[in-house]
Enzyme design. Structure first.
Site, PDB file in Angstrom:
ATOM      1  N   HIS A 140       0.817  -1.215   0.000  1.00  0.00           N
ATOM      2  CA  HIS A 140       0.000   0.000   0.000  1.00  0.00           C
ATOM      3  C   HIS A 140       0.851   1.266   0.000  1.00  0.00           C
ATOM      4  O   HIS A 140       0.381   2.331  -0.400  1.00  0.00           O
ATOM      5  CB  HIS A 140      -1.030  -0.010   1.144  1.00  0.00           C
ATOM      6  CG  HIS A 140      -0.491   0.223   2.515  1.00  0.00           C
ATOM      7  ND1 HIS A 140      -0.235  -0.786   3.411  1.00  0.00           N
ATOM      8  CD2 HIS A 140      -0.187   1.371   3.162  1.00  0.00           C
ATOM      9  CE1 HIS A 140       0.196  -0.276   4.553  1.00  0.00           C
ATOM     10  NE2 HIS A 140       0.235   1.032   4.426  1.00  0.00           N
ATOM     11  N   SER A 198       3.922   2.039   8.519  1.00  0.00           N
ATOM     12  CA  SER A 198       3.671   1.136   7.403  1.00  0.00           C
ATOM     13  C   SER A 198       4.974   0.896   6.649  1.00  0.00           C
ATOM     14  O   SER A 198       5.635   1.845   6.233  1.00  0.00           O
ATOM     15  CB  SER A 198       2.641   1.740   6.452  1.00  0.00           C
ATOM     16  OG  SER A 198       1.370   1.763   7.050  1.00  0.00           O
ATOM     17  N   ASP A 224       1.259  -7.813   2.209  1.00  0.00           N
ATOM     18  CA  ASP A 224       1.341  -6.366   1.971  1.00  0.00           C
ATOM     19  C   ASP A 224       2.798  -5.921   1.813  1.00  0.00           C
ATOM     20  O   ASP A 224       3.395  -5.362   2.731  1.00  0.00           O
ATOM     21  CB  ASP A 224       0.668  -5.628   3.133  1.00  0.00           C
ATOM     22  CG  ASP A 224       0.391  -4.168   2.809  1.00  0.00           C
ATOM     23  OD1 ASP A 224       0.902  -3.670   1.792  1.00  0.00           O
ATOM     24  OD2 ASP A 224      -0.341  -3.524   3.575  1.00  0.00           O
TER      25      ASP A 224
END
Length: 714
Positions: A83, A642, A219
């Site tokens: 992402h 992240s 991810d």
């Protein structure tokens, strides 16, 4: 400073190992180092941060300003979340070459794809400059004067502090303005896309599974840093070469077990752990509900179009994910704050705080802090709510209004700086909007506009008078049929010519007229009052933080996150989300197959992954005949973490941080070790996808695999 000496003294106290907190890596010696070692860490503070020799911090990258990445090979290979790389993957995608759907793998460096404007920043060193920044501040009376002096001092220090010509100095505030640190940084500007799994792996579960556990999302995406022939930052050039890092992370193939030490190293964005109870009540009861309702309306419209049209799905995939991310986070945050009784806990702390103020004779200094907080949060309530409505409706979630607002800012430049500045900004605006309109669909945005402008008119305080009686459907039809903001070609026409002509044309445009009314109202009736009260609250928060450090010498205070380099440590650990329910620490490929729904937008599985599962072609990445996918631990993370590496006790890479559990999303405001868990992709799943699924052995060959647990047993 006396305050900082007190805090350093506090850090040296021997205490039982705890968890929670986001700590500056240059300040780990003492309490943090001891805690980490009690939790199982085998390293020293110098192994993590050192400016004289290579250390872990030399492999940690601030990725494109909003995420974290880590260097995992001697050739500058970067690992981050899918992402985090999503925009780049989308920009390289088309109907013919849909890398979002099919994935992308460069089998040689010649196939790696450049990404204009993408940057990767490394921290060279960290320095405490508190005393110099605060010179001449204490004798000033108004908060505005203090902030002006601090900014002047900071600018002077940033310009004069020693650095190399290719480096930058950046000063950041800590402990609500009670400490200032200067970061010497290096920013690389040639970052190339190397690999990405299809979204059915990298985004598996999509928005349904976002913020929840159990999770089965791969991810991750892979990039590479390029440098000039001297290994220094440089703009993109075909002559650039892969960057040679001071340190890269070895990768452990030994996996994780319950109770293992974990450390997440990255750039957390923003936390608010020391807010008073009045602020938390306002977030739960006023601000979050409004933002949730706005984004819920926008998401329902976009989702309806994306499910019916593949081209729209490509256009809006990244935007939808961005909107949905915090929509769902705010929902979980509010629920978590209520469930953990955060407001009452804050009030209990404030009662004890007031007792200590009296006991230590600090009434003149700190006695009115809480009552002043209460007064100011009551005063700011409507302005804060009106501000959020403007930001969410005009700036973030309605694309036509967003374009209009950028043109409004262009008009302000003309008024304040003249025609030349206007023309320069206009040219840049027109260029930047070309990519914007590539992913703009007028039918989607029209429906979003109608929903959100109605919410704005019906529920936002401090709105222009005509909005109270507006026919929202009629207004929508009129604007989207007549405004030139609905296409790039028409926008270019609208902005062509000399400045005075452009301004006249803007004032005749129906879409711009609406934006101007909204923006004028915001800057005249909302922003000035909000900013004035918020400035006072900021001063109170600084004094409140200082008071906590003074009055609670046995307390545990870490600086709030502010997008600077931090470490957070904990252990692999399950949790009880509700009565009679327990979540284990790890998920496996079996869970992917259990969720599999053929052709589904969120839960489809690639045919090759199904084949690998059926044949058990797992290579060296399986454990007890299963492929691990994700795991959880007690690391205190937030947005910006992240892509952060999850490291084992020896500093080896074991996972990739990408999310938090639903029950613990309130950790930005209140960290509860019982239910707050961060979610990581197991590095063995990453390697399995690269190796067995993608066949990108060229990337595997770059990495250094280790077996620390097996070495320990020997």
């Amino acid at each position: 400073m006396k305050l900082l000496k007190l805090f350093i003294l506090f850090l040296s106290f021997p205490i039982l190992a705890q968890q929670g907190g986001m700590w500056v890596p240059s300040m780990l010696e003492g309490m943090n180092e001891s805690e980490m070692q009690q939790l199982g860490m085998k390293m020293t503070a110098e192994d993590i941060y050192d400016t004289n020799t290579s250390s872990l911090k030399d492999a940690i990258v601030h990725f494109d300003g909003g995420c974290t990445a880590e260097i995992i090979s001697p050739k500058g290979l970067l690992l981050t979340n899918h992402h985090c790389g999503y925009d780049a993957i989308q920009n390289h995608s088309s109907i013919e070459h849909d890398y979002l759907q099919d994935g992308f793998w460069a089998k040689s460096q010649n196939e790696e794809l450049p990404n204009p404007k993408m940057v990767a920043t490394l921290i060279v060193s960290i320095h405490d400059v508190t005393n110099t920044v605060l010179e001449g501040v204490s004798q000033l009376t108004s908060e505005a004067e203090k902030q002006k002096k601090i900014q002047e001092n900071s600018n002077r220090i940033q310009k004069s502090f020693p650095k190399e010509s290719w480096q930058e100095n950046k000063i950041k505030t800590f402990y609500e303005g009670n400490q200032y640190l200067l970061f010497v940084t290096e920013t690389f500007k040639d970052i190339r896309l190397v690999g990405a799994p299809p979204s059915s792996i990298g985004k598996f579960g999509s928005d349904t599974d976002n913020w929840v556990w159990p999770r089965h999302t791969g991810d991750f995406s892979i990039f590479r840093i390029y440098a000039d022939k001297n290994n220094k930052p440089a703009e993109y050039s075909k002559d650039n070469v892969p960057y040679t890092p001071k340190h890269f992370l070895p990768i452990s193939l030994d996996g994780i077990s319950e109770g293992d030490f974990t450390m997440v190293f990255g750039f957390p964005g923003r936390t608010q752990e020391y807010l008073p109870s009045f602020a938390v009540e306002q977030i739960i009861n006023t601000l979050n509900p409004a933002k949730i309702e706005i984004r819920d309306a926008a998401l329902k419209v976009q989702d309806g179009f994306m499910r019916k049209d593949k081209a729209i799905k490509i256009q809006y995939a990244s935007k939808y994910a961005r909107i949905a991310n915090y929509w769902k986070k705010w929902i979980g945050e509010s629920q978590g704050l209520k469930k953990s009784d955060a407001v009452q806990l804050k009030k209990d702390f404030e009662t004890e705080f007031q007792k200590r103020v009296v006991a230590q004779g600090k009434q003149d200094t700190y006695g009115n802090l809480l009552s002043d907080f209460e007064k100011n949060y009551k005063a700011i309530n409507d302005y804060a709510l009106a501000r959020d409505y403007f930001i969410e409706v005009v700036y973030r979630n309605t694309e036509l209004l967003n374009v209009g607002f950028r043109l409004y800012q262009l008009e302000q430049i003309y008024k304040t700086k003249g025609e030349q500045a206007f023309n320069d900004r206009k040219e840049n605006t027109v260029k930047s909007l070309e990519n914007f309109y590539k992913d703009f669909n007028v039918n989607v945005d029209k429906q979003v506009f109608e929903k959100l402008i109605a919410l704005y008119g019906q529920k936002s305080p401090l709105i222009p008078t005509e909005f109270k009686t507006m026919d929202y459907g009629k207004t929508t039809d009129e604007i989207y049929s007549k405004s030139k903001l609905t296409s790039y070609k028409n926008l270019q026409s609208l902005l062509s010519g000399e400045a005075s002509k452009v301004i006249k044309a803007l004032h005749k445009d129906k879409g711009y007229q609406l934006v101007k009314k909204l923006a004028d109202n915001f800057y005249e009736n909302i922003s000035p009052k909000y900013d004035a009260i918020d400035l006072e609250i900021g001063g109170l928060q600084r004094d409140y933080m200082k008071a906590q450090l003074e009055l609670f010498p046995d307390g545990r205070f870490f600086p709030d996150a502010n997008s600077t380099l931090r470490i957070t440590y904990g252990q692999v650990k399950g949790y009880h989300p509700s009565d009679a329910v327990y979540y284990e620490t790890s998920t496996h490929l079996e869970g992917v197959m259990e969720k599999y729904i053929p052709g589904d937008y969120e839960f489809d599985v690639p045919a090759k992954l199904i084949e690998l599962y059926k044949t058990k072609n797992y290579g060296p990445y399986a454990e007890n005949g299963k492929i691990p996918v994700c795991f959880i631990a007690t690391n205190h993370t937030t947005g910006g973490n992240s892509g952060s590496p999850a490291l084992d006790a020896n500093g080896n890479l074991i996972g990739l941080n990408f999310d938090r559990v639903w029950e613990g999303t309130m950790s930005d405001i209140h960290y509860d070790p019982e239910i707050c868990r961060n979610i990581m992709v197991d590095i063995r799943y990453v390697l399995f996808i690269i190796d067995k699924y993608a066949g990108a052995e060229n990337l595997i060959d770059e990495m250094q695999m280790v077996h620390p647990k097996k070495s320990t047993k020997k």
